[in-house]
Structure formats: structure tokens, C-alpha cells
Design a protein around this motif. Structure first.
Motif, PDB file in Angstrom:
ATOM      1  N   ALA A  19       0.789  -1.135   0.055  1.00 59.38           N
ATOM      2  CA  ALA A  19       0.056   0.056  -0.085  1.00 59.38           C
ATOM      3  C   ALA A  19       0.855   1.241  -0.066  1.00 59.38           C
ATOM      4  N   GLY A  20       1.767   1.148   0.872  1.00 60.63           N
ATOM      5  CA  GLY A  20       2.821   2.485   0.675  1.00 60.63           C
ATOM      6  C   GLY A  20       3.481   2.565  -0.501  1.00 60.63           C
ATOM      7  N   ASN A  21       3.962   1.529  -1.030  1.00 59.26           N
ATOM      8  CA  ASN A  21       4.811   1.570  -2.516  1.00 59.26           C
ATOM      9  C   ASN A  21       3.967   2.007  -3.519  1.00 59.26           C
ATOM     10  N   ASN A  22       2.455   1.792  -3.443  1.00 52.33           N
ATOM     11  CA  ASN A  22       1.538   2.280  -4.381  1.00 52.33           C
ATOM     12  C   ASN A  22       0.767   3.416  -4.026  1.00 52.33           C
ATOM     13  N   LYS A  23       1.234   4.138  -2.830  1.00 52.07           N
ATOM     14  CA  LYS A  23       0.764   5.423  -2.307  1.00 52.07           C
ATOM     15  C   LYS A  23      -0.603   5.255  -2.086  1.00 52.07           C
ATOM     16  N   LYS A  24      -1.451   4.208  -1.738  1.00 54.68           N
ATOM     17  CA  LYS A  24      -2.693   4.186  -1.572  1.00 54.68           C
ATOM     18  C   LYS A  24      -2.921   4.286   0.103  1.00 54.68           C
ATOM     19  N   ALA A  25      -3.162   5.368   0.455  1.00 54.97           N
ATOM     20  CA  ALA A  25      -3.352   5.465   2.022  1.00 54.97           C
ATOM     21  C   ALA A  25      -4.664   5.017   2.438  1.00 54.97           C
ATOM     22  N   GLY A  26      -5.680   5.220   1.731  1.00 55.09           N
ATOM     23  CA  GLY A  26      -7.014   4.547   1.929  1.00 55.09           C
ATOM     24  C   GLY A  26      -6.988   3.015   2.078  1.00 55.09           C
ATOM     25  N   GLU A  27      -6.325   2.229   1.367  1.00 55.10           N
ATOM     26  CA  GLU A  27      -6.200   1.003   1.344  1.00 55.10           C
ATOM     27  C   GLU A  27      -5.387   0.542   2.767  1.00 55.10           C
ATOM     28  N   LEU A  28      -4.226   1.129   2.821  1.00 54.82           N
ATOM     29  CA  LEU A  28      -3.570   1.100   4.148  1.00 54.82           C
ATOM     30  C   LEU A  28      -4.377   1.179   5.650  1.00 54.82           C
ATOM     31  N   LYS A  29      -4.977   2.083   5.576  1.00 51.57           N
ATOM     32  CA  LYS A  29      -6.157   2.419   6.459  1.00 51.57           C
ATOM     33  C   LYS A  29      -6.941   1.085   6.635  1.00 51.57           C
ATOM     34  N   ASN A  30      -7.670   0.737   5.468  1.00 51.81           N
ATOM     35  CA  ASN A  30      -8.634  -0.230   5.523  1.00 51.81           C
ATOM     36  C   ASN A  30      -7.989  -1.572   6.084  1.00 51.81           C
ATOM     37  N   ILE A  31      -7.035  -1.871   5.381  1.00 50.48           N
ATOM     38  CA  ILE A  31      -6.097  -3.311   6.137  1.00 50.48           C
ATOM     39  C   ILE A  31      -5.941  -3.246   7.188  1.00 50.48           C
ATOM     40  N   SER A  32      -5.126  -2.095   7.966  1.00 50.57           N
ATOM     41  CA  SER A  32      -4.598  -2.277   8.907  1.00 50.57           C
ATOM     42  C   SER A  32      -6.053  -2.167  10.151  1.00 50.57           C
ATOM     43  N   GLU A  33      -7.041  -1.175   9.866  1.00 51.71           N
ATOM     44  CA  GLU A  33      -8.002  -1.238  11.013  1.00 51.71           C
ATOM     45  C   GLU A  33      -8.960  -2.360  10.759  1.00 51.71           C
ATOM     46  N   LEU A  34      -9.089  -3.126   9.658  1.00 52.00           N
ATOM     47  CA  LEU A  34      -9.785  -4.400   9.637  1.00 52.00           C
ATOM     48  C   LEU A  34      -8.995  -5.376  10.533  1.00 52.00           C
ATOM     49  N   LEU A  35      -7.636  -5.379  10.381  1.00 53.75           N
ATOM     50  CA  LEU A  35      -6.780  -6.360  11.163  1.00 53.75           C
ATOM     51  C   LEU A  35      -7.055  -6.047  12.725  1.00 53.75           C
TER      52      LEU A  35
END
Length: 304
Positions: A138-154
Motif C-alpha cells: 500500500a505504501g509503495n503504491n501510495k494508497k493511503a485508503g487501502e492501508l487504513k482499511n487493511i490495518s484497521e480491519l486487522l
């Protein structure tokens, strides 16, 4: 003539009741405290002696033997080369937990909150570290929304396994619940923050401020490093202070080093963790300057 005689009998009765209250009630309170005291029993089924440490207390438990601890928050167990474990304890004052070390160095929990301790000590790290690749992508692709979704779902899934409704501490939380929430939150952040360290600055700025505002800022005024988890997170925040949309508190430097520009943002027990981490690493590689860090820990932080 009867009145003085009858009055004279009242005083011994009061003295008798007073004596009973002074002897029986403290005994009952003591008995209740003994019966309700927190208890952790370590059973050694490993087939060889193990060393168990709780605070400054360290004992050896022979094979097929057991020992009892009380009022502790963390226990370390070591023995063979494959056995070197830290067990975090989250018990209420009247809880009892049995920790059995097996021959294959696995650990079995029984008693109060056994399933919670099984998950926190045996599975939590697997769950948190297992998402690092997803965070990095997510960081390499600069997708902040994706990072938030993945991390908070975990995080939500972890909270369900730990039977928590929320991760932020409330006034009504018991002490063990507060420590549990902090342990989970900073275990989670401890794998999340380092994984975005090489990401684009604009991306890092967005996500670091998002997680800081939502999860860390409520802790910052009374921040404490009970272990390396909180230290690692605060160190990353200090290194990224130029993009952080908040001011970190500044603290007196206990022992000056070439890391003062970072350590000034660490409260005293977090600075202690800095020296503890340095010493542990140098001890592991037998580094020549480990004696200095050991001396600082002892003289400046009263850490043996």
C-alpha cells in the motif's frame, strides 16, 4: 440500688464486642485477601530445568516441578536454546492462571482468561507481522485508503479475539484492561509504522498524522514505555516530527548521546528503553561498548 449494678454490666459487653471486632474482622479481611489473591502457577513439563524471572525475582524450576508467582505483569521463561519466552499477564486481582511449559517448548494455558493469554502470547505477533507485506504494498503504491482499511480491519479482528469493544482506554477500564489495550494497540502500530518508513513523504505525512490523531494523541501527555513497543512507535514519531501536525513534549536528557535529537522527545522511561535496547543488542553480539550502556542503566535508571 439496681441501677448502678445493671449499668456496671454494660461496659464489659462493649469491651467484649470491641475486642471481637478488633480480632475477628482483621482475620476475616486477611483470609479474604489470601483467598482472592492473584496467582500464576508455572508448571515445568519440559523435561529439564527452566529459569523463570518476574521483576527482580528469578528462580529455577526443575523438571516436573511447579512454582507460584503473584501480582506480576510479565514473566520470562528460558531454558534450552529454543526456549526464551516472555509471557505478558493481564489478570484481575482474584484471577488464577496456570502456565505449563511442555517438552517441545510450547506453552499451554489454563485457568482464568486462559484463551486470552493463549492468543496474546502465542498468536498476536503472527497476526500483526503477517500484514507487513500488505502495508508495504500500500505504501509503495501510495494508497493511503487501502492501508487504513487493511490495518484497521486487522485491528478489529484482533479486538474480537481479545474480547474488546474498543481500543482506546476509558475511565471505567480496569487496570488489566488498560494494559491489554495498550499492548494490542502498540503491537499493531509497531508493525504498521516501520513498514511505511521508506514510502513517499506525502504518503507518510498523511498516514502518520491519521494514526497519531486517532490512536496515539490521547496517550501523548502521559506517554510511558513499559516495553519496546511504545518506545519504537514514539521513536518513529520523533524521527518524523517535521511532518507531524502536532508538537511532541520535550523532556530533559538523562544521559547525553549522539541520539539527543530523538531522545529529547522521549520521557525518562522511554530513554531508559533506548539504553536497554542498545545494551541488549551489544550483549547479543558481545559488543565492546556494552559495559557503558549497562553502567548507564544501573546508575542513571536504577536498572540492574
Amino acid at each position: 440500688m439496681l441501677l448502678p449494678f445493671s449499668v456496671s454490666h454494660e461496659r464489659p459487653k462493649k469491651m467484649k464486642y470491641s475486642y471481637l471486632s478488633k480480632t475477628i474482622f482483621p482475620f476475616l479481611l486477611f483470609s479474604f485477601a489470601v483467598l482472592s489473591a492473584q496467582k500464576i502457577i508455572i508448571i515445568n513439563n519440559a523435561g529439564e530445568s527452566i529459569n523463570v524471572k518476574s521483576g527482580k525475582k528469578e528462580i529455577t524450576i526443575n523438571g516436573n516441578d511447579k512454582k507460584e508467582f503473584s501480582e506480576t505483569k510479565r514473566i520470562s521463561i528460558s531454558g534450552s536454546k529454543d526456549l526464551n519466552r516472555f509471557i505478558n499477564i493481564f489478570l484481575e486481582p482474584s484471577d488464577q492462571l496456570v502456565i505449563a511449559v511442555q517438552k517441545n517448548t510450547t506453552i499451554h494455558y489454563s485457568g482464568d482468561q486462559a484463551s486470552l493469554h493463549q492468543y496474546i502470547n502465542e498468536q498476536l505477533n503472527i497476526d500483526t507481522f503477517g500484514s507487513i507485506n500488505l502495508y508495504e504494498n500500500a505504501g509503495n503504491n501510495k494508497k493511503a485508503g487501502e492501508l487504513k482499511n487493511i490495518s484497521e480491519l486487522l485491528l478489529v479482528n484482533i479486538m474480537k479475539k481479545a474480547n474488546l469493544r474498543n481500543i482506546l482506554i476509558t475511565q471505567n477500564d480496569k487496570d488489566s484492561t488498560k494494559r491489554l489495550k495498550n499492548h494490542i494497540k502498540y503491537s499493531w502500530l509497531n508493525t504498521l509504522f516501520p513498514s511505511i518508513g521508506r514510502a513517499d513523504m506525502d504518503f507518510r505525512k498523511e498516514v502518520i498524522n491519521y494514526y497519531f490523531k486517532k490512536y496515539i494523541e490521547p496517550d501523548i501527555e502521559k506517554y510511558s514505555c513499559g516495553n519496546s513497543l511504545q518506545y519504537n512507535v514514539l521513536e518513529i514519531l520523533a524521527k518524523n516530527k517535521d511532518i507531524l501536525q502536532a508538537k511532541l513534549p520535550v523532556y530533559p536528557i538523562v544521559e547525553h548521546t549522539d541520539a539527543d535529537n530523538i531522545n529529547q522527545y522521549l520521557p525518562q522511561n522511554c530513554q531508559k528503553q533506548y539504553f536497554r535496547n542498545k545494551y541488549n543488542y551489544l550483549e547479543h553480539i558481545n559488543g565492546h561498548s556494552k559495559a557503558y550502556y549497562k553502567k548507564v542503566l544501573k546508575e542513571k535508571f536504577n536498572d540492574e
